[in-house]
Design a protein around this motif. Structure first.
Motif, PDB file in Angstrom:
ATOM      1  N   GLN A 215      22.050  33.975 -17.510  1.00  0.00           N
ATOM      2  CA  GLN A 215      22.402  34.146 -18.919  1.00  0.00           C
ATOM      3  C   GLN A 215      23.213  32.941 -19.400  1.00  0.00           C
ATOM      4  N   GLU A 216      24.098  32.465 -18.535  1.00  0.00           N
ATOM      5  CA  GLU A 216      24.943  31.324 -18.894  1.00  0.00           C
ATOM      6  C   GLU A 216      24.130  30.027 -18.889  1.00  0.00           C
ATOM      7  N   GLN A 217      23.219  29.917 -17.961  1.00  0.00           N
ATOM      8  CA  GLN A 217      22.426  28.687 -17.838  1.00  0.00           C
ATOM      9  C   GLN A 217      20.946  29.038 -17.743  1.00  0.00           C
ATOM     10  N   PRO A 218      20.342  29.353 -18.892  1.00  0.00           N
ATOM     11  CA  PRO A 218      18.911  29.700 -18.859  1.00  0.00           C
ATOM     12  C   PRO A 218      18.066  28.492 -18.460  1.00  0.00           C
ATOM     13  N   GLY A 219      16.942  28.763 -17.837  1.00  0.00           N
ATOM     14  CA  GLY A 219      15.979  27.705 -17.554  1.00  0.00           C
ATOM     15  C   GLY A 219      15.357  27.203 -18.855  1.00  0.00           C
ATOM     16  N   ILE A 220      14.622  26.100 -18.774  1.00  0.00           N
ATOM     17  CA  ILE A 220      14.037  25.482 -19.983  1.00  0.00           C
ATOM     18  C   ILE A 220      13.137  26.473 -20.728  1.00  0.00           C
ATOM     19  N   LEU A 221      12.296  27.173 -19.986  1.00  0.00           N
ATOM     20  CA  LEU A 221      11.372  28.101 -20.639  1.00  0.00           C
ATOM     21  C   LEU A 221      12.125  29.319 -21.184  1.00  0.00           C
ATOM     22  N   GLN A 222      13.106  29.796 -20.431  1.00  0.00           N
ATOM     23  CA  GLN A 222      13.908  30.919 -20.923  1.00  0.00           C
ATOM     24  C   GLN A 222      14.613  30.534 -22.230  1.00  0.00           C
ATOM     25  N   GLN A 223      15.175  29.322 -22.272  1.00  0.00           N
ATOM     26  CA  GLN A 223      15.858  28.863 -23.481  1.00  0.00           C
ATOM     27  C   GLN A 223      14.877  28.765 -24.650  1.00  0.00           C
ATOM     28  N   ALA A 224      13.661  28.303 -24.347  1.00  0.00           N
ATOM     29  CA  ALA A 224      12.656  28.180 -25.407  1.00  0.00           C
ATOM     30  C   ALA A 224      12.294  29.556 -25.977  1.00  0.00           C
ATOM     31  N   PHE A 225      12.197  30.581 -25.107  1.00  0.00           N
ATOM     32  CA  PHE A 225      11.934  31.940 -25.593  1.00  0.00           C
ATOM     33  C   PHE A 225      13.093  32.417 -26.480  1.00  0.00           C
ATOM     34  N   ILE A 226      14.325  32.061 -26.109  1.00  0.00           N
ATOM     35  CA  ILE A 226      15.481  32.444 -26.940  1.00  0.00           C
ATOM     36  C   ILE A 226      15.398  31.707 -28.281  1.00  0.00           C
ATOM     37  N   ASP A 227      15.144  30.400 -28.229  1.00  0.00           N
ATOM     38  CA  ASP A 227      15.132  29.596 -29.456  1.00  0.00           C
ATOM     39  C   ASP A 227      14.053  30.065 -30.427  1.00  0.00           C
ATOM     40  N   GLU A 228      12.917  30.480 -29.887  1.00  0.00           N
ATOM     41  CA  GLU A 228      11.807  30.930 -30.749  1.00  0.00           C
ATOM     42  C   GLU A 228      11.886  32.420 -31.044  1.00  0.00           C
ATOM     43  N   GLN A 229      12.934  33.092 -30.535  1.00  0.00           N
ATOM     44  CA  GLN A 229      13.056  34.550 -30.716  1.00  0.00           C
ATOM     45  C   GLN A 229      11.757  35.240 -30.302  1.00  0.00           C
ATOM     46  N   ALA A 230      11.248  34.830 -29.145  1.00  0.00           N
ATOM     47  CA  ALA A 230       9.934  35.326 -28.726  1.00  0.00           C
ATOM     48  C   ALA A 230      10.013  36.668 -28.015  1.00  0.00           C
TER      49      ALA A 230
ATOM     50  N   PRO B 203      -3.917  37.549 -19.167  1.00  0.00           N
ATOM     51  CA  PRO B 203      -3.675  38.791 -18.395  1.00  0.00           C
ATOM     52  C   PRO B 203      -2.426  39.542 -18.823  1.00  0.00           C
ATOM     53  N   ASN B 204      -1.544  38.928 -19.602  1.00  0.00           N
ATOM     54  CA  ASN B 204      -0.278  39.592 -19.959  1.00  0.00           C
ATOM     55  C   ASN B 204      -0.352  40.136 -21.383  1.00  0.00           C
ATOM     56  N   LEU B 205      -0.051  41.406 -21.524  1.00  0.00           N
ATOM     57  CA  LEU B 205      -0.162  42.070 -22.827  1.00  0.00           C
ATOM     58  C   LEU B 205       1.194  42.200 -23.509  1.00  0.00           C
ATOM     59  N   CYS B 206       1.181  42.029 -24.830  1.00  0.00           N
ATOM     60  CA  CYS B 206       2.352  42.323 -25.655  1.00  0.00           C
ATOM     61  C   CYS B 206       1.866  43.266 -26.733  1.00  0.00           C
ATOM     62  N   ARG B 207       2.555  44.401 -26.877  1.00  0.00           N
ATOM     63  CA  ARG B 207       2.118  45.421 -27.839  1.00  0.00           C
ATOM     64  C   ARG B 207       2.731  45.201 -29.209  1.00  0.00           C
ATOM     65  N   CYS B 208       3.729  44.295 -29.315  1.00  0.00           N
ATOM     66  CA  CYS B 208       4.423  44.243 -30.602  1.00  0.00           C
ATOM     67  C   CYS B 208       4.114  42.971 -31.398  1.00  0.00           C
ATOM     68  N   GLY B 209       3.066  42.274 -31.022  1.00  0.00           N
ATOM     69  CA  GLY B 209       2.562  41.206 -31.883  1.00  0.00           C
ATOM     70  C   GLY B 209       3.385  39.937 -31.875  1.00  0.00           C
TER      71      GLY B 209
ATOM     72  N   HIS C  69       2.340  34.808 -31.274  1.00  0.00           N
ATOM     73  CA  HIS C  69       2.503  33.466 -31.852  1.00  0.00           C
ATOM     74  C   HIS C  69       3.830  32.854 -31.437  1.00  0.00           C
ATOM     75  N   ARG C  70       4.858  33.683 -31.404  1.00  0.00           N
ATOM     76  CA  ARG C  70       6.171  33.163 -30.988  1.00  0.00           C
ATOM     77  C   ARG C  70       6.154  32.792 -29.506  1.00  0.00           C
ATOM     78  N   ILE C  71       5.466  33.594 -28.733  1.00  0.00           N
ATOM     79  CA  ILE C  71       5.375  33.303 -27.290  1.00  0.00           C
ATOM     80  C   ILE C  71       4.694  31.945 -27.090  1.00  0.00           C
ATOM     81  N   ILE C  72       3.624  31.715 -27.812  1.00  0.00           N
ATOM     82  CA  ILE C  72       2.916  30.429 -27.683  1.00  0.00           C
ATOM     83  C   ILE C  72       3.821  29.290 -28.152  1.00  0.00           C
ATOM     84  N   ARG C  73       4.540  29.526 -29.249  1.00  0.00           N
ATOM     85  CA  ARG C  73       5.476  28.484 -29.730  1.00  0.00           C
ATOM     86  C   ARG C  73       6.546  28.186 -28.680  1.00  0.00           C
ATOM     87  N   ALA C  74       7.039  29.227 -28.012  1.00  0.00           N
ATOM     88  CA  ALA C  74       8.075  29.025 -26.994  1.00  0.00           C
ATOM     89  C   ALA C  74       7.525  28.190 -25.823  1.00  0.00           C
ATOM     90  N   ILE C  75       6.310  28.479 -25.426  1.00  0.00           N
ATOM     91  CA  ILE C  75       5.718  27.723 -24.315  1.00  0.00           C
ATOM     92  C   ILE C  75       5.544  26.263 -24.731  1.00  0.00           C
TER      93      ILE C  75
END
Ligand code: FES
Ligand code: FES
Length: 162
Positions: free
Chosen positions: A80-95, A130-136, A139-145
């Motif tokens: 939580q204190e030191q997220p990885g690059i991808l974790q931080q990107a998911f936070i930044d994009e509110q994914a 292969p990974n499902l998201c039910r809440c749509g 687009h944010r997930i792709i932006r985070a990646i």
């Protein structure tokens, strides 16, 4: 049986019947609760972790096959204190919306970036199927990646320049 394997860089030893799903051992024995139980059938991806660097469904992976293998879970990418690059990107994009699919999403995406730090949109979409998201939130997930990919590229650029 007793199984000794490496989880997030640390050797762990557990006792379990060989057909116990890796997911149960991670959550119940090792208290690594990021990976989630969704379908239990290899159809949703909520349980995705890395096994020897490849994304797998931990609900379908028997602990009996884990002897001396390397497993990485979301907890292994950062804190939580030191997220990885991808974790931080998911936070930044509110994914992350529900939190249920996200650990699996991040682990699936990380396996792509480990192999190909600059994937195309089509490669990202194909890889994440292969990974499902039910809440749509797709687009944010792709932006985070893509955001993580851009950070990785700029870091590589710096490495080349030095
Ligand atoms: S819980 Fe493993 S794929 Fe759904
Ligand atoms: S963010 Fe988890 S199901 Fe959509």
């Amino acid at each position: 049986m007793t199984v000794s394997f490496i989880v997030n860089g640390q050797r762990r030893t557990v006792s379990a019947t060989p057909d116990t799903p890796l997911l149960y051992v991670l959550r119940d024995d090792l208290e690594l609760n990021a990976a989630k139980y969704g379908c239990g059938l290899g159809q949703c991806g909520a349980c995705t972790v890395h096994l020897d660097g490849k994304a797998v469904f931990s609900c379908l992976t028997p602990i009996g096959a884990m002897q001396e293998r390397q497993v990485t879970t979301l907890e292994g990418l950062g804190t939580q204190e030191q997220p990885g690059i991808l974790q931080q990107a998911f936070i930044d994009e509110q994914a992350a919306q529900c939190g249920y699919c996200i650990a699996g999403m991040i682990m699936r995406a990380q396996s792509l970036l480990d192999r190909n730090p600059a994937p195309s949109d089509a490669e990202i979409r194909r890889h994440m199927q292969p990974n499902l998201c039910r809440c749509g939130t797709h687009h944010r997930i792709i932006r985070a990646i893509k955001r993580a990919s851009a950070v990785l590229s700029s870091q590589n650029g710096k490495g080349d320049a030095s």
